[in-house]
Design an enzyme around this catalytic site. Structure first.
Site, PDB file in Angstrom:
ATOM      1  N   GLU A  28       0.881  -1.171   0.000  1.00  0.00           N
ATOM      2  CA  GLU A  28       0.000   0.000   0.000  1.00  0.00           C
ATOM      3  C   GLU A  28       0.910   1.209   0.000  1.00  0.00           C
ATOM      4  O   GLU A  28       1.732   1.371   0.911  1.00  0.00           O
ATOM      5  CB  GLU A  28      -0.882  -0.060   1.247  1.00  0.00           C
ATOM      6  CG  GLU A  28      -2.042   0.865   1.183  1.00  0.00           C
ATOM      7  CD  GLU A  28      -2.044   1.777   2.353  1.00  0.00           C
ATOM      8  OE1 GLU A  28      -1.620   2.937   2.164  1.00  0.00           O
ATOM      9  OE2 GLU A  28      -2.443   1.341   3.444  1.00  0.00           O
ATOM     10  N   CYS A  39      -2.272   7.793   4.631  1.00  0.00           N
ATOM     11  CA  CYS A  39      -2.290   7.431   3.209  1.00  0.00           C
ATOM     12  C   CYS A  39      -3.560   7.939   2.531  1.00  0.00           C
ATOM     13  O   CYS A  39      -3.601   8.055   1.316  1.00  0.00           O
ATOM     14  CB  CYS A  39      -2.159   5.930   3.045  1.00  0.00           C
ATOM     15  SG  CYS A  39      -3.093   5.031   4.262  1.00  0.00           S
TER      16      CYS A  39
HETATM   17  P1  NAP Z   1       9.604   3.623   3.394  1.00  0.00           P
HETATM   18  O1  NAP Z   1      10.801   4.435   3.160  1.00  0.00           O
HETATM   19  O2  NAP Z   1       8.941   3.059   2.196  1.00  0.00           O
HETATM   20  O3  NAP Z   1      10.008   2.430   4.403  1.00  0.00           O
HETATM   21  C1  NAP Z   1       9.067   1.476   4.877  1.00  0.00           C
HETATM   22  C2  NAP Z   1       9.816   0.202   5.251  1.00  0.00           C
HETATM   23  O4  NAP Z   1      10.245  -0.450   4.068  1.00  0.00           O
HETATM   24  C3  NAP Z   1      11.051   0.425   6.087  1.00  0.00           C
HETATM   25  O5  NAP Z   1      11.202  -0.655   6.980  1.00  0.00           O
HETATM   26  C4  NAP Z   1      12.168   0.407   5.060  1.00  0.00           C
HETATM   27  O6  NAP Z   1      13.379  -0.033   5.593  1.00  0.00           O
HETATM   28  C5  NAP Z   1      11.656  -0.601   4.063  1.00  0.00           C
HETATM   29  N1  NAP Z   1      12.140  -0.324   2.710  1.00  0.00           N
HETATM   30  C6  NAP Z   1      11.920   0.813   2.008  1.00  0.00           C
HETATM   31  N2  NAP Z   1      12.486   0.717   0.789  1.00  0.00           N
HETATM   32  C7  NAP Z   1      13.053  -0.496   0.738  1.00  0.00           C
HETATM   33  C8  NAP Z   1      13.795  -1.181  -0.267  1.00  0.00           C
HETATM   34  N3  NAP Z   1      14.063  -0.619  -1.448  1.00  0.00           N
HETATM   35  N4  NAP Z   1      14.243  -2.419   0.018  1.00  0.00           N
HETATM   36  C9  NAP Z   1      13.997  -2.990   1.213  1.00  0.00           C
HETATM   37  N5  NAP Z   1      13.313  -2.394   2.205  1.00  0.00           N
HETATM   38  C10 NAP Z   1      12.846  -1.166   1.964  1.00  0.00           C
HETATM   39  O7  NAP Z   1       8.493   4.432   4.196  1.00  0.00           O
HETATM   40  P2  NAP Z   1       8.581   5.392   5.468  1.00  0.00           P
HETATM   41  O8  NAP Z   1       9.910   5.322   6.129  1.00  0.00           O
HETATM   42  O9  NAP Z   1       7.427   5.049   6.267  1.00  0.00           O
HETATM   43  O10 NAP Z   1       8.328   6.833   4.894  1.00  0.00           O
HETATM   44  C11 NAP Z   1       8.977   7.344   3.776  1.00  0.00           C
HETATM   45  C12 NAP Z   1       7.957   7.900   2.800  1.00  0.00           C
HETATM   46  O11 NAP Z   1       6.991   6.899   2.491  1.00  0.00           O
HETATM   47  C13 NAP Z   1       7.117   9.045   3.332  1.00  0.00           C
HETATM   48  O12 NAP Z   1       7.749  10.279   3.201  1.00  0.00           O
HETATM   49  C14 NAP Z   1       5.870   8.948   2.493  1.00  0.00           C
HETATM   50  O13 NAP Z   1       6.049   9.599   1.290  1.00  0.00           O
HETATM   51  C15 NAP Z   1       5.728   7.481   2.235  1.00  0.00           C
HETATM   52  N6  NAP Z   1       4.710   6.824   3.095  1.00  0.00           N
HETATM   53  C16 NAP Z   1       3.504   6.577   2.557  1.00  0.00           C
HETATM   54  C17 NAP Z   1       2.549   5.949   3.317  1.00  0.00           C
HETATM   55  C18 NAP Z   1       1.226   5.633   2.731  1.00  0.00           C
HETATM   56  O14 NAP Z   1       0.431   5.018   3.424  1.00  0.00           O
HETATM   57  N7  NAP Z   1       0.954   6.003   1.514  1.00  0.00           N
HETATM   58  C19 NAP Z   1       2.798   5.585   4.642  1.00  0.00           C
HETATM   59  C20 NAP Z   1       4.050   5.852   5.175  1.00  0.00           C
HETATM   60  C21 NAP Z   1       5.000   6.468   4.367  1.00  0.00           C
HETATM   61  P3  NAP Z   1      14.565   0.994   5.939  1.00  0.00           P
HETATM   62  O15 NAP Z   1      13.919   2.225   6.520  1.00  0.00           O
HETATM   63  O16 NAP Z   1      15.377   0.232   6.904  1.00  0.00           O
HETATM   64  O17 NAP Z   1      15.220   1.258   4.641  1.00  0.00           O
END
Ligand code: NAP
Length: 535
Positions: free
Chosen positions: A272, A309
């Site tokens: 998601e 989200c």
């Molecule tokens: P994220 O960067 O996507 O990370 C979520 C989880 O997935 C973390 O445990 C991260 O690990 C892991 N991960 C991310 N990219 C990966 C990859 N390429 N390979 C393996 N594991 C990976 O999300 P976030 O830290 O929650 O927030 C960052 C951005 O995501 C926000 O600024 C926002 O734009 C978006 N977000 C969207 C929603 C939604 O519901 N639409 C919710 C939350 C966040 P690591 O941190 O250890 O790399």
């Protein structure tokens, strides 16, 4: 909320019920979302060998877990809910320090987490979710006899769950993905979100206590820590993993989806990701109650510092004096909203970059902004405004900016509103504000939005996701990687099961749900009729 049991954090991974860390593991600290300072407890990153061990144990435990009577799995889920509740104030305090989410929000999220576990316990106990379907054989059918066929859902196997940063309880260690996978009969390995490792450990240990108390195989649950992408990637690529649940960024979700697709054995990734949740304000509604809609919109945009989200990031309406008054009112409201602390500095940085990019686009202006300057880690409420031409020429304006901002887009006509709707990406939600006359005049728009979103909202706002069987929280890509499923509500369990059919099997060798006597008293489809009767 009761005062919780005092739990000293150990900072280790939990592999098959045991705290594990190796001497050469990298370490990290949780960062206080308000203070920006490291919080007590050093966390140990999970090593590749430990992650491998977690999935091997999950694979072994699956044999035993999937064969357990549903009542025992239900008892385990209920006990997990009770153990989480027992964490009380300690859990709320740690979650507040790690995320800056206020106590009331965390109390609500904790209740949602507990209720989700109980809801899935009831679904498992009741049993109709298995979609038991029986077509009796017709040996005398001409020209060919019809075989006896009986079909039901069975669990997929070990599931990897990525904890979400924006729901430290309800979409993390014991959140909706974990609860629905465990309920389906699948062991779970959680990758804790590095922004709230202490909260994650507390909840993981509560699940461990429930496993012990209800005699579950310990391998059904593990939790790993990591601050980079490596460990998550390893989990997704591991041959024992059979499905993945993820909430987070489009980049992260897509990377995991792609990695799963090129495995020797591809597996489903239920990610998601991003959604801008467009809101269409039709002329009649704008005229009747533009000011009230502006107030509701700004509450929805800034709720939880916009870190949902389903945050409404795009608002469309037809340019006239009512739209101008609405834009002005929305901007005024933004000015009166204080900047809020974001979940972690990374999310705050991305919000700053996203909003800075909007400001650089010619034709985009600021209709209103928090009048108080935002300090480090905080995000101001921001309302941008533009016209339909600029919106259509600038693809960047369609991107999700995660945080308390929204973009007002003025259009010239109904036809233009429809054209814009047709060009939108897949969405979790789409919202329409209108009168009965508006609806009658905009039938096409509604028909278009139905193809774009998982949930259509009328005269309300998309934030606030009810957990119940009729909820749909999922939509066409890039909102999710599989629009056929939901990550919230009762149907989330179906993601972690697959159908299997038994042809011409002797009664005694069939699972109880498919035998002639309906011992579990579940709803079954027998010869195309839903019934609780015996065959
Ligand atoms: P994220 O960067 O996507 O990370 C979520 C989880 O997935 C973390 O445990 C991260 O690990 C892991 N991960 C991310 N990219 C990966 C990859 N390429 N390979 C393996 N594991 C990976 O999300 P976030 O830290 O929650 O927030 C960052 C951005 O995501 C926000 O600024 C926002 O734009 C978006 N977000 C969207 C929603 C939604 O519901 N639409 C919710 C939350 C966040 P690591 O941190 O250890 O790399």
């Amino acid at each position: 909320m009761v005062s919780g049991i005092v739990m000293e954090l150990h900072g280790k991974s939990i592999i098959g019920g045991r705290p594990v860390s190796s001497a050469n593991a990298k370490t990290f600290s949780a960062i206080g979302a308000v203070t920006g300072e490291p919080l007590p407890t050093t966390f140990h990153e999970t090593t590749p060998a430990e992650a491998d061990q977690a999935l091997k144990l999950a694979e072994q435990a699956f044999e035993e877990y999937r064969a357990l009577p549903p009542d025992r799995i239900a008892a385990f889920l209920i006990r997990a809910a009770e153990e989480i509740l027992k964490l009380g104030e300690d859990l709320l305090q740690r979650a507040n320090q790690e995320t800056a989410l206020p106590e009331q929000r965390l109390i609500g999220e904790c209740a949602r987490t507990v209720n989700q576990l109980k809801m899935f316990a009831e679904i498992v106990r009741e049993g109709s979710w298995l979609e038991a379907t029986i077509d009796r054989g017709l040996p005398d059918r001409k020209p060919m006899p019809k075989p006896d066929l009986r079909r039901m859902l069975i669990p997929l196997g070990p599931v990897v769950v990525f904890g979400a940063s924006n729901f430290p309880l309800a979409y993390s260690v014991a959140g909706g993905d974990t609860a629905s996978a465990l309920a389906a009969g699948c062991p779970v390995v959680v990758k804790a979100h590095p922004a709230h490792p202490g909260t994650s450990e507390m909840v993981a240990r509560a699940i461990g206590l429930a496993i012990e108390a209800t005699g579950m195989p310990p391998g059904i649950f593990s939790m790993v820590h990591g601050t980079g992408n490596d460990i998550g990637m390893q989990l997704v690529k591991h041959p024992a993993t059979k499905a993945v649940g993820f909430t987070g960024s489009l980049q992260g979700g897509r990377a995991l989806f792609d990695a799963a697709a090129v495995r020797p054995e591809p597996i489903p990734v239920y990610a998601e990701m991003g959604s801008t949740n467009p809101v269409f304000i039709l002329p009649g509604a704008l005229k009747q109650k533009g000011s009230a809609i502006a107030e509701g919109l700004m509450q929805s945009v800034t709720m939880g510092v916009g870190q949902f989200c389903v945050n409404p990031g795009l608002v469309f309406g037809q340019q006239d004096e009512n739209w101008r008054a609405f834009s002005e009112r929305t901007g005024q409201l933004a000015a009166g909203i204080a900047p809020g602390v974001m979940l972690h500095q990374g999310i705050c940085n991305r919000f700053e970059q996203g909003t800075a990019q909007f400001q650089k686009i010619p034709g985009v202006s600021i209709a209103g902004k928090s009048s108080v300057e935002a300090t480090k880690g905080r995000a101001p409420a921001l309302v941008f405004s533009t016209d339909s031409k600029t919106f259509q020429q600038q693809p960047a304006l369609r991107e999700e900016v995660f945080g308390p901002s929204t973009l007002l887009v003025s259009c010239g006509s109904t036809a233009e509103l429809e054209q814009i709707a047709r060009g939108l990406n897949g969405q979790l939600t789409a919202t329409i504000h209108g009168t009965d006359e508006d609806l009658a005049e905009h039938k096409n728009l509604i028909a278009i939005l139905r193809q774009k979103a998982g949930r259509l909202v009328f005269n309300q706002f998309p934030t606030g996701v009810e957990v119940c069987p009729s909820m749909q929280h999922g939509g066409p890509y890039p909102a999710t990687t599989d629009s056929r499923t939901t990550s919230v509500g009762a149907y989330a369990i179906k993601r972690f099961a697959r159908p299997v059919a038994f042809q011409n099997f002797p009664e005694a060798s069939l699972p109880p749900e498919l035998q002639n006597k309906n011992v579990r008293q579940i709803w079954r489809l027998i010869d195309n009729q839903f019934t609780k009767a015996d065959v």
